[in-house]
Scaffold this active site. Structure first.
Site, PDB file in Angstrom:
ATOM      1  N   HIS A 181      16.485 -24.699 -33.423  1.00 28.22           N
ATOM      2  CA  HIS A 181      17.118 -23.584 -32.693  1.00 28.22           C
ATOM      3  C   HIS A 181      18.219 -24.108 -31.768  1.00 28.22           C
ATOM      4  O   HIS A 181      19.300 -23.521 -31.677  1.00 28.22           O
ATOM      5  CB  HIS A 181      16.085 -22.831 -31.841  1.00 28.22           C
ATOM      6  CG  HIS A 181      15.343 -21.748 -32.561  1.00 28.22           C
ATOM      7  ND1 HIS A 181      15.983 -20.718 -33.227  1.00 28.22           N
ATOM      8  CD2 HIS A 181      14.013 -21.510 -32.706  1.00 28.22           C
ATOM      9  CE1 HIS A 181      15.080 -19.899 -33.750  1.00 28.22           C
ATOM     10  NE2 HIS A 181      13.876 -20.362 -33.459  1.00 28.22           N
ATOM     11  N   HIS A 214      10.918 -27.002 -35.335  1.00 27.90           N
ATOM     12  CA  HIS A 214      11.449 -25.628 -35.419  1.00 27.90           C
ATOM     13  C   HIS A 214      12.293 -25.326 -34.166  1.00 27.90           C
ATOM     14  O   HIS A 214      13.402 -24.791 -34.268  1.00 27.90           O
ATOM     15  CB  HIS A 214      10.261 -24.664 -35.549  1.00 27.90           C
ATOM     16  CG  HIS A 214      10.611 -23.217 -35.579  1.00 27.90           C
ATOM     17  ND1 HIS A 214      10.474 -22.435 -36.711  1.00 27.90           N
ATOM     18  CD2 HIS A 214      11.082 -22.373 -34.610  1.00 27.90           C
ATOM     19  CE1 HIS A 214      10.840 -21.198 -36.432  1.00 27.90           C
ATOM     20  NE2 HIS A 214      11.219 -21.126 -35.161  1.00 27.90           N
ATOM     21  N   GLU A 215      11.756 -25.676 -32.981  1.00 24.85           N
ATOM     22  CA  GLU A 215      12.473 -25.347 -31.727  1.00 24.85           C
ATOM     23  C   GLU A 215      13.738 -26.204 -31.575  1.00 24.85           C
ATOM     24  O   GLU A 215      14.769 -25.723 -31.092  1.00 24.85           O
ATOM     25  CB  GLU A 215      11.555 -25.538 -30.516  1.00 24.85           C
ATOM     26  CG  GLU A 215      10.278 -24.709 -30.527  1.00 24.85           C
ATOM     27  CD  GLU A 215      10.476 -23.241 -30.809  1.00 24.85           C
ATOM     28  OE1 GLU A 215      11.571 -22.713 -30.551  1.00 24.85           O
ATOM     29  OE2 GLU A 215       9.521 -22.618 -31.326  1.00 24.85           O
ATOM     30  N   GLY A 225       6.065 -21.121 -29.413  1.00 26.81           N
ATOM     31  CA  GLY A 225       7.225 -21.853 -28.916  1.00 26.81           C
ATOM     32  C   GLY A 225       8.375 -20.898 -28.642  1.00 26.81           C
ATOM     33  O   GLY A 225       8.347 -19.734 -29.072  1.00 26.81           O
ATOM     34  N   GLN A 249      17.268 -18.756 -28.181  1.00 25.49           N
ATOM     35  CA  GLN A 249      16.726 -17.447 -28.557  1.00 25.49           C
ATOM     36  C   GLN A 249      16.857 -16.410 -27.442  1.00 25.49           C
ATOM     37  O   GLN A 249      16.748 -15.222 -27.699  1.00 25.49           O
ATOM     38  CB  GLN A 249      15.258 -17.586 -28.970  1.00 25.49           C
ATOM     39  CG  GLN A 249      15.070 -18.401 -30.248  1.00 25.49           C
ATOM     40  CD  GLN A 249      13.607 -18.611 -30.557  1.00 25.49           C
ATOM     41  OE1 GLN A 249      12.973 -19.504 -30.009  1.00 25.49           O
ATOM     42  NE2 GLN A 249      13.052 -17.781 -31.409  1.00 25.49           N
ATOM     43  N   CYS A 283       9.007 -16.857 -36.869  1.00 25.41           N
ATOM     44  CA  CYS A 283      10.012 -17.029 -35.811  1.00 25.41           C
ATOM     45  C   CYS A 283      10.096 -15.733 -35.015  1.00 25.41           C
ATOM     46  O   CYS A 283      10.188 -14.648 -35.600  1.00 25.41           O
ATOM     47  CB  CYS A 283      11.368 -17.358 -36.425  1.00 25.41           C
ATOM     48  SG  CYS A 283      12.664 -17.633 -35.204  1.00 25.41           S
ATOM     49  N   LEU A 284      10.093 -15.855 -33.694  1.00 19.44           N
ATOM     50  CA  LEU A 284      10.172 -14.653 -32.851  1.00 19.44           C
ATOM     51  C   LEU A 284      11.532 -13.963 -33.004  1.00 19.44           C
ATOM     52  O   LEU A 284      11.653 -12.781 -32.693  1.00 19.44           O
ATOM     53  CB  LEU A 284       9.928 -15.034 -31.387  1.00 19.44           C
ATOM     54  CG  LEU A 284       8.528 -15.610 -31.090  1.00 19.44           C
ATOM     55  CD1 LEU A 284       8.433 -16.056 -29.645  1.00 19.44           C
ATOM     56  CD2 LEU A 284       7.431 -14.604 -31.424  1.00 19.44           C
TER      57      LEU A 284
HETATM   58  O1  K1U Z   1      10.666 -20.364 -32.100  1.00 16.64           O
HETATM   59  C1  K1U Z   1      10.035 -19.363 -32.342  1.00 16.64           C
HETATM   60  O2  K1U Z   1      10.587 -18.396 -32.829  1.00 16.64           O
HETATM   61  C2  K1U Z   1       8.548 -19.311 -32.079  1.00 16.64           C
HETATM   62  C3  K1U Z   1       7.725 -19.530 -33.329  1.00 16.64           C
HETATM   63  C4  K1U Z   1       7.355 -20.980 -33.413  1.00 16.64           C
HETATM   64  C5  K1U Z   1       6.774 -21.474 -34.708  1.00 16.64           C
HETATM   65  C6  K1U Z   1       5.778 -20.804 -35.383  1.00 16.64           C
HETATM   66  C7  K1U Z   1       5.267 -21.308 -36.570  1.00 16.64           C
HETATM   67  C8  K1U Z   1       5.718 -22.497 -37.060  1.00 16.64           C
HETATM   68  C9  K1U Z   1       6.734 -23.148 -36.387  1.00 16.64           C
HETATM   69  C10 K1U Z   1       7.235 -22.657 -35.208  1.00 16.64           C
HETATM   70  C11 K1U Z   1       6.488 -18.658 -33.244  1.00 16.64           C
HETATM   71  O3  K1U Z   1       5.723 -18.772 -32.370  1.00 16.64           O
HETATM   72  S1  K1U Z   1       6.273 -17.490 -34.484  1.00 16.64           S
HETATM   73  C12 K1U Z   1       4.784 -16.624 -34.113  1.00 16.64           C
HETATM   74  C13 K1U Z   1       3.526 -17.424 -34.194  1.00 16.64           C
HETATM   75  O4  K1U Z   1       2.822 -17.461 -33.218  1.00 16.64           O
HETATM   76  C14 K1U Z   1       3.089 -18.185 -35.382  1.00 16.64           C
HETATM   77  C15 K1U Z   1       3.501 -17.884 -36.659  1.00 16.64           C
HETATM   78  C16 K1U Z   1       3.067 -18.646 -37.745  1.00 16.64           C
HETATM   79  C17 K1U Z   1       2.195 -19.698 -37.562  1.00 16.64           C
HETATM   80  C18 K1U Z   1       1.768 -19.985 -36.278  1.00 16.64           C
HETATM   81  C19 K1U Z   1       2.192 -19.236 -35.200  1.00 16.64           C
HETATM   82 ZN    ZN Z   2      12.092 -19.567 -34.111  1.00 15.36          ZN
END
Ligand code: K1U
Ligand code: ZN
Length: 169
Positions: free
Chosen positions: A138, A134-135, A46, A51, A92-93
């Site tokens: 943000h 989560h998004e 996401g 961001q 989170c990125l």
């Molecule tokens: O919003 C962001 O920073 C993106 C984030 C979204 C997210 C990941 C995990 C749970 C909730 C929301 C990411 O994509 S982080 C990287 C990722 O691919 C990931 C990390 C942990 C679990 C699953 C995916």
């Molecule tokens: Zn995030």
């Protein structure tokens, strides 16, 4: 299409509250395409406009295994949440390398515009529900580390600032 720079915690711009998108035009569609490209490139599931330092209510998501089911959600609004919650491991990125548990609703229903400006209702559970919450946080200027204890959050802040100082060298 273009790759966009992602803001890193604790950048104060991550706490700005996004405003509603007035109209879905070519600028918004290009922004959505660029955000999807940026999300895929960063291996995320996401990305919220906040961001990438754009403070308009737009998120992109793809939780599919094949990375071929992009979702563009404009002006998302939560209209229903399940009575039950669950602790989920999140990343989170904007906080690279940090993963921790956050309590989220098991299921949500949202209303949002798609990339054509059409209104849609989406019912989500599992990873999609977690990612939507989560998004949407943000867009309200909230980063997932703010659910953690002050001790953990301060350690993460210190670690991120150190990494950013070293990257700048
Ligand atoms: O919003 C962001 O920073 C993106 C984030 C979204 C997210 C990941 C995990 C749970 C909730 C929301 C990411 O994509 S982080 C990287 C990722 O691919 C990931 C990390 C942990 C679990 C699953 C995916
Ligand atoms: Zn995030």
């Amino acid at each position: 299409m273009a790759l966009l720079p992602i803001l890193c915690y604790p950048n104060p711009k991550l706490h700005q509250v996004a405003k509603r998108v007035a109209v879905v035009d070519a600028r918004i569609r290009t922004l959505a395409d660029d955000m999807l490209e940026t999300m895929y490139d960063a291996k995320g599931i996401g990305l919220a406009s906040t961001q990438i330092d754009v403070h308009e209510r737009l998120i992109v998501i793809d939780v599919s295994e094949e990375r071929d089911q992009p979702l563009v959600l404009i002006n998302p609004e939560l209209v229903w949440t399940s009575p039950t919650t669950h602790l989920n491991e999140e990343g989170c990125l904007s906080v690279p390398g940090i993963y921790d548990g956050v309590e989220r609703f098991d299921a949500v229903r949202i209303e949002a515009w798609d990339a054509t400006g059409q209104s849609r209702t989406i019912e989500a559970e599992g990873l999609l529900a977690v990612c939507i919450q989560h998004e949407m946080d943000h867009l309200m200027g909230k980063v997932f580390v703010e659910y953690l204890s002050p001790l953990k959050r301060n350690r993460i802040k210190t670690k991120m600032l150190k990494a950013q100082r070293e990257d700048a060298r």
